[in-house]
Design a protein around this motif. Structure first.
Motif, PDB file in Angstrom:
ATOM      1  N   LEU A 227     -33.853 -17.731  -2.655  1.00 16.75           N
ATOM      2  CA  LEU A 227     -35.122 -17.130  -3.076  1.00 16.75           C
ATOM      3  C   LEU A 227     -36.232 -17.550  -2.122  1.00 16.75           C
ATOM      4  N   ASP A 228     -37.239 -16.694  -1.974  1.00 12.02           N
ATOM      5  CA  ASP A 228     -38.454 -17.085  -1.266  1.00 12.02           C
ATOM      6  C   ASP A 228     -39.253 -18.055  -2.144  1.00 12.02           C
ATOM      7  N   SER A 229     -40.290 -18.627  -1.584  1.00  9.45           N
ATOM      8  CA  SER A 229     -41.040 -19.669  -2.283  1.00  9.45           C
ATOM      9  C   SER A 229     -42.271 -19.125  -3.016  1.00  9.45           C
ATOM     10  N   HIS A 230     -42.375 -17.795  -3.106  1.00 10.91           N
ATOM     11  CA  HIS A 230     -43.518 -17.181  -3.814  1.00 10.91           C
ATOM     12  C   HIS A 230     -42.980 -16.057  -4.688  1.00 10.91           C
ATOM     13  N   ILE A 231     -42.210 -16.455  -5.670  1.00  5.16           N
ATOM     14  CA  ILE A 231     -41.527 -15.483  -6.534  1.00  5.16           C
ATOM     15  C   ILE A 231     -41.755 -15.872  -7.997  1.00  5.16           C
ATOM     16  N   GLY A 364     -39.997 -11.068  -9.211  1.00  3.17           N
ATOM     17  CA  GLY A 364     -41.195 -10.629  -8.497  1.00  3.17           C
ATOM     18  C   GLY A 364     -41.378 -11.417  -7.214  1.00  3.17           C
ATOM     19  N   HIS A 365     -42.007 -10.807  -6.242  1.00  4.27           N
ATOM     20  CA  HIS A 365     -42.232 -11.452  -4.942  1.00  4.27           C
ATOM     21  C   HIS A 365     -43.630 -11.075  -4.459  1.00  4.27           C
ATOM     22  N   ILE A 366     -44.338 -12.016  -3.910  1.00  2.80           N
ATOM     23  CA  ILE A 366     -45.645 -11.696  -3.334  1.00  2.80           C
ATOM     24  C   ILE A 366     -45.428 -11.121  -1.946  1.00  2.80           C
ATOM     25  N   PHE A 367     -45.675  -9.825  -1.814  1.00  2.00           N
ATOM     26  CA  PHE A 367     -45.595  -9.182  -0.497  1.00  2.00           C
ATOM     27  C   PHE A 367     -46.950  -9.345   0.164  1.00  2.00           C
TER      28      PHE A 367
HETATM   29 MN    MN Z   1     -41.643 -13.664   1.159  1.00  2.00          MN
END
Ligand code: MN
Ligand code: UD2
Length: 572
Positions: A227-231, A364-367
């Motif tokens: 996972l990314d770190s802003h999810i 959810g992910h911050i794009f």
């Molecule tokens: Mn990302």
């Protein structure tokens, strides 16, 4: 100092607030709970993130926003707003700094609960699905480089709050040499209370690929979830992923990636009916697409059924750990960012696996609109990573990418080990992949003409961006640069002039780039034997004004200012 740091909330506060044992969603639905938590936080050891982050630590307390006004912000995934006009100078500085550091609204995030509730708009069937009791245990691997405190912690809590405890073996935070203070002492301190969380760190900046490999090297669960770190993981996110892998360990699964708005932190839940699949274009950029009809049919038109996807976006996916090892993990020769997502997608499919998206699983992910961090060393890392991938996996099709980068491969290191891996695993070739996995992709070899479109007398070329934002981009003329890029165009058998997913379209607004609609009309062009580029729908030709170098559409005269040459292929 009461501060604003509501949400680094130590456990004892949660206990006193009566939150223990409540599922977070319920707790968050109760009105005023955040007020209560806020008030109670005052006399206790609240972790004040602002004090940790701002150099004006211990500044004017009266200048800080009133906690009561902020309570409940972002709950239910609703958008939050910061009235910048009513911020003090100090606050405004912190607000701006938040954007600068992260390319998202950190100031707002810091005011949203680390346990905020989220909408659940899954297909109703998703709630009814039953999963085995013995799903495999997951090691979640989050790589981060200088992530914002509240955003990183909300990521972690959303996993813990919304996963059955026995299915999370561990959460591995793999740090890519962050130099922000809060990501060292305070992070270790905070995680002492969360025994499942482990922190590992690089000794130098490596980029996300090798940082994921570091996390992998210490993972002990049988399934890896990157996972990314802003999810933020939404309700029921985990089981659909593990279920597919339990069923078949060669299946790799992504959740649906919902958008967390970079400004308002609104969690935009996308319903199952709008699930998309991943593709790519010949600049080797990842693209999103509607599910092809054949795949809809295979799934009996049921929106909740896992959908096969040619590629993945890269940041969020689950894979059996042994299968990940078997197919060669990642290419550790790739730096910083980019390319690894398509590379692993091709490798999964070509080497015996399947790649799916589970419509019942939502994260959810911050794009962001730009990258907030430094890109050390080689400025062309994405190209380097892409060339490594093309050399190893694309076979004869690599020329279409190389065409796009003017055949300037640059330095890309040694790929012999990756080629040996492919031979050892006896993977399918890329042609097989295109035929069986991604038949929808346009292959430039099928184009009637390709390359730059140059005026016959003046060295001007047709030039346009194809990434359509709010406004379609116009087709302009520009000195021919011979580098491909915005001057690379293909002419299809269907008479489109296009690159990637943008087509020449002449309509009331002018000659613009629109998404290709595949139905001729305003997007239909003929490159005729007199070299004119003719638009039957308007009975006009693309014309270069020799005075102004502007592009206009005029009645066809066949003069030189209407004569164009493609550098590859024939007119007809
Ligand atoms: Mn990302
Ligand atoms: C997308 C993917 C991302 C990755 C990338 C292509 C999603 C949602 N995200 O970009 O995971 O596949 O495409 O490479 O599909 N990071 C490091 N070190 C670095 C740079 C980044 O650890 O040098 C971390 C970063 O903190 C983040 C993750 O890697 O957690 C991905 O980076 P990003 O969020 O900037 O990339 P994104 O989402 O634009």
């Amino acid at each position: 100092n009461p501060g604003n740091g509501l949400f680094g909330l130590p456990k004892n506060i949660a206990q006193q607030a009566g939150l223990q044992g409540l599922v977070p969603e319920l707790a968050n639905m109760m009105p005023n709970m955040n007020d209560l938590m806020g008030d109670m936080a005052n006399p206790l050891q609240d972790v004040d993130i602002n004090d940790m982050l701002n150099d004006n630590a211990g500044g004017d307390d009266n200048a800080r926003p009133k906690r009561a006004l902020m309570s409940g912000i972002g709950e239910g995934g609703k958008p939050g707003h910061i009235q910048t006009s009513s911020l003090s100078r100090e606050e405004r500085r912190a607000y701006d700094q938040g954007w600068k550091d992260n390319a998202f609204n950190q100031y707002l995030s810091d005011r949203i609960s680390l346990h905020r509730s989220l909408p659940d708009a899954r297909d109703p069937t998703c709630r009814l699905l039953q999963y085995a009791d013995d799903l495999p245990e997951a090691s979640v691997i989050i790589t981060f480089h200088n992530e914002a405190w509240s955003v990183l912690l909300r990521s972690v809590h959303s996993i813990l709050d919304r996963s059955p405890e026995h299915l999370i073996k561990e959460i591995i935070l793999s740090d890519d040499f962050s130099d922000r203070e809060h990501l060292h002492g305070p992070l270790e301190e905070y995680m002492k209370d969360l025994p499942k969380v482990k922190i590992v760190r690089n000794k130098k900046r490596e980029g996300l690929i090798r940082t994921r490999l570091l996390g992998y090297s210490v993972a002990t669960g049988s399934v890896l979830i990157f996972l990314d770190s802003h999810i933020e993981c939404a309700t029921g996110w985990l089981e659909p992923l593990l279920d597919r892998i339990k069923d078949n360990p060669t299946t790799s699964v992504t959740p649906v990636i919902d958008t967390i708005d970079d400004d308002t932190f609104q969690f935009k839940f996308s319903p199952a009916s709008s699930t998309q699949v991943g593709g790519f274009d010949w600049s080797l950029t990842f693209t999103w697409h509607a599910i092809p009809e054949a795949e809809r049919r295979r799934r009996n038109y049921k929106d909740y059924v896992p959908v096969r996807s040619p590629t993945m976006a890269g940041g969020l996916f689950a894979i059996n750990k042994d299968f990940f090892t078997h197919i060669g993990t990642y290419d550790s020769g790739m730096d910083i960012w980019g390319g690894e997502n398509l590379e692993i997608s091709f490798r999964i499919w070509m080497c015996g696996g399947t790649l799916e998206t589970a419509p019942c699983s939502h994260v959810g992910h911050i794009f962001r609109k730009k990258s907030p961090y430094t890109w050390p060393g080689n400025t062309n890392v994405v190209k380097k990573n892409n060339v490594r991938m093309a050399e190893v996996w694309l076979d004869e099709f690599k020329v279409y990418y190389y065409d796009r980068i003017n055949n300037d491969l640059g330095y890309y290191g040694d790929v012999s080990e990756r080629k040996a891996l492919r031979r050892r695993l006896q993977c399918h070739d890329f042609k097989w992949y295109l035929l069986n996995v991604y038949p929808e992709l346009f292959v430039p070899g099928e184009a009637l003409a390709s390359g730059q479109i140059k005026n016959i007398r003046k060295p001007f070329c047709l030039d346009a961006k194809t990434n359509y934002g709010f406004k379609p981009n116009p087709v302009i003329s520009y000195h021919c640069h011979g580098l491909g890029g915005n001057q690379y165009w293909m002419l299809t058998k269907e008479s489109e002039i296009f690159r990637d997913y943008g087509c020449f379209d002449y309509n009331d607004e002018g000659l613009l780039i629109y998404p290709c609609h595949k139905s001729g009309g305003t997007q239909s062009w003929l490159h005729r034997s007199d070299k004119t580029i003719y638009h039957p729908a308007s009975n006009r030709c693309i014309t270069l004004s020799y005075d102004t170098s502007r592009i206009t559409m005029e009645i066809c005269t066949g003069e030189e200012n209407q004569q164009w040459e493609w550098n590859k292929g024939q007119h007809r």
